[in-house]
Design a protein around this motif. Structure first.
Motif, PDB file in Angstrom:
ATOM      1  N   UNK A  33       0.810  -1.215   0.000  1.00 17.72           N
ATOM      2  CA  UNK A  33       0.000   0.000   0.000  1.00 17.72           C
ATOM      3  C   UNK A  33       0.842   1.263   0.000  1.00 17.72           C
ATOM      4  N   UNK A  34       1.912   1.269   0.802  1.00 19.37           N
ATOM      5  CA  UNK A  34       2.785   2.443   0.852  1.00 19.37           C
ATOM      6  C   UNK A  34       3.493   2.662  -0.480  1.00 19.37           C
ATOM      7  N   UNK A  35       4.013   1.593  -1.076  1.00 23.22           N
ATOM      8  CA  UNK A  35       4.696   1.721  -2.367  1.00 23.22           C
ATOM      9  C   UNK A  35       3.731   2.166  -3.461  1.00 23.22           C
ATOM     10  N   UNK A  36       2.510   1.644  -3.426  1.00 25.48           N
ATOM     11  CA  UNK A  36       1.518   2.051  -4.423  1.00 25.48           C
ATOM     12  C   UNK A  36       1.114   3.503  -4.216  1.00 25.48           C
ATOM     13  N   UNK A  37       1.013   3.926  -2.966  1.00 28.56           N
ATOM     14  CA  UNK A  37       0.665   5.326  -2.663  1.00 28.56           C
ATOM     15  C   UNK A  37       1.775   6.275  -3.118  1.00 28.56           C
ATOM     16  N   UNK A  38       3.020   5.898  -2.828  1.00 24.38           N
ATOM     17  CA  UNK A  38       4.154   6.727  -3.262  1.00 24.38           C
ATOM     18  C   UNK A  38       4.225   6.797  -4.781  1.00 24.38           C
ATOM     19  N   UNK A  39       4.017   5.657  -5.443  1.00 23.09           N
ATOM     20  CA  UNK A  39       4.023   5.630  -6.909  1.00 23.09           C
ATOM     21  C   UNK A  39       2.921   6.516  -7.472  1.00 23.09           C
ATOM     22  N   UNK A  40       1.789   6.535  -6.814  1.00 21.05           N
ATOM     23  CA  UNK A  40       0.658   7.388  -7.227  1.00 21.05           C
ATOM     24  C   UNK A  40       1.034   8.862  -7.091  1.00 21.05           C
ATOM     25  N   UNK A  41       1.583   9.232  -5.940  1.00 19.97           N
ATOM     26  CA  UNK A  41       1.915  10.631  -5.695  1.00 19.97           C
ATOM     27  C   UNK A  41       3.045  11.113  -6.607  1.00 19.97           C
TER      28      UNK A  41
END
Length: 270
Positions: free
Chosen positions: A47-55
């Motif tokens: 979730x954190x990696x996907x959130x960072x990739x999104x941002x």
């Protein structure tokens, strides 16, 4: 041809193999049998990696409609069931046994394998059955649910967030939170590095799975998925201690034939 997009397909197979072996190592070799913590960690990293990739603009996620997010939550519950039961089963069963499912040859193999397994563990097979039921229910829900705006990445992001919240909440009632303090390898670098690797590999496997699905037909994806399972099952005896007899191997061969037939029917539409 079945195996188009070789680069993407081979990357998928590599991450599938590495992720499965890493999880198996943590769960059954190190015996970190606290699934709320282990799966909670994996979904937190994902979730954190996907959130960072999104941002950072590397992936596109759109979560505009609250009603559609809420309507997807039943699938997120099933997703938690998939990863929790899968973790329980993986910690108890041999790696190659996890590919046994149902439909014709697969059903025969699934019924016969527990009877022939020299390391029979009823709890392991029970969790494997629960895992397969959740996988089937998740696929049915995904097929019947017609999202108008949620992409596969949106759905996975919701799954990650929901899983972290639910598993973190369940870790204390399940007894995992304090029991893990007695884990003998808790302060070992091998355990820490394996957990970090499992989180990263799980995230990259998810990305390559979605990428492969979007760039190939369902039959081609099924072929790559079958190849990844065959490679994993074939190499697992060289990395993990396993015992098998002729009947057990026969069941696994039958399950492989059954899954190959499913790939063929998926490809031909018959």
């Amino acid at each position: 041809m079945y195996l188009k997009r070789p680069a993407g397909g081979l990357a998928f197979c590599l991450f599938y193999l590495a992720s499965c072996f890493t999880n198996k190592y943590v769960l059954s070799v190190l015996k970190f049998t606290y699934p709320t913590l282990f799966q909670g960690w994996q979904t937190l990293v994902g979730g954190l990696l996907l959130h960072v990739s999104w941002k950072l603009g590397w992936v596109e996620i759109n979560l505009c409609s609250r009603s559609e997010i809420l309507s997807w939550l039943p699938a997120s519950v099933l997703f938690v069931g998939i990863i929790y039961a899968g973790s329980r089963a993986l910690s108890r069963l041999q790696t190659s046994h996890l590919k046994v499912c149902s439909v014709l040859f697969l059903l025969v193999a699934a019924v016969c394998l527990p009877l022939c397994d020299t390391q029979f563990d009823p709890n392991g097979y029970l969790w494997a059955l629960i895992h397969l039921i959740c996988v089937g229910a998740y696929k049915v829900f995904h097929k019947l649910w017609k999202p108008s705006s949620l992409s596969d990445l949106d759905q996975q992001y919701i799954n990650y967030v929901f899983s972290v919240v639910l598993l973190a909440s369940a870790s204390h009632p399940a007894g995992d939170l304090f029991s893990a303090l007695d884990f003998p390898f808790l302060y070992f670098c091998t355990f820490h590095s394996s957990c970090c690797a499992s989180g990263l590999l799980g995230f990259f496997l998810m990305l390559h799975t979605l990428k492969l699905k979007s760039s190939t037909t369902s039959g081609q994806y099924a072929a790559w998925s079958f190849l990844a399972k065959v490679i994993t099952a074939s190499l697992s005896p060289f990395f993990f201690v396993m015992t098998a007899n002729v009947l057990t191997i026969s069941c696994l061969v039958i399950s492989g034939v059954g899954e190959a037939l499913l790939v063929y029917t998926e490809r031909t539409g018959t």
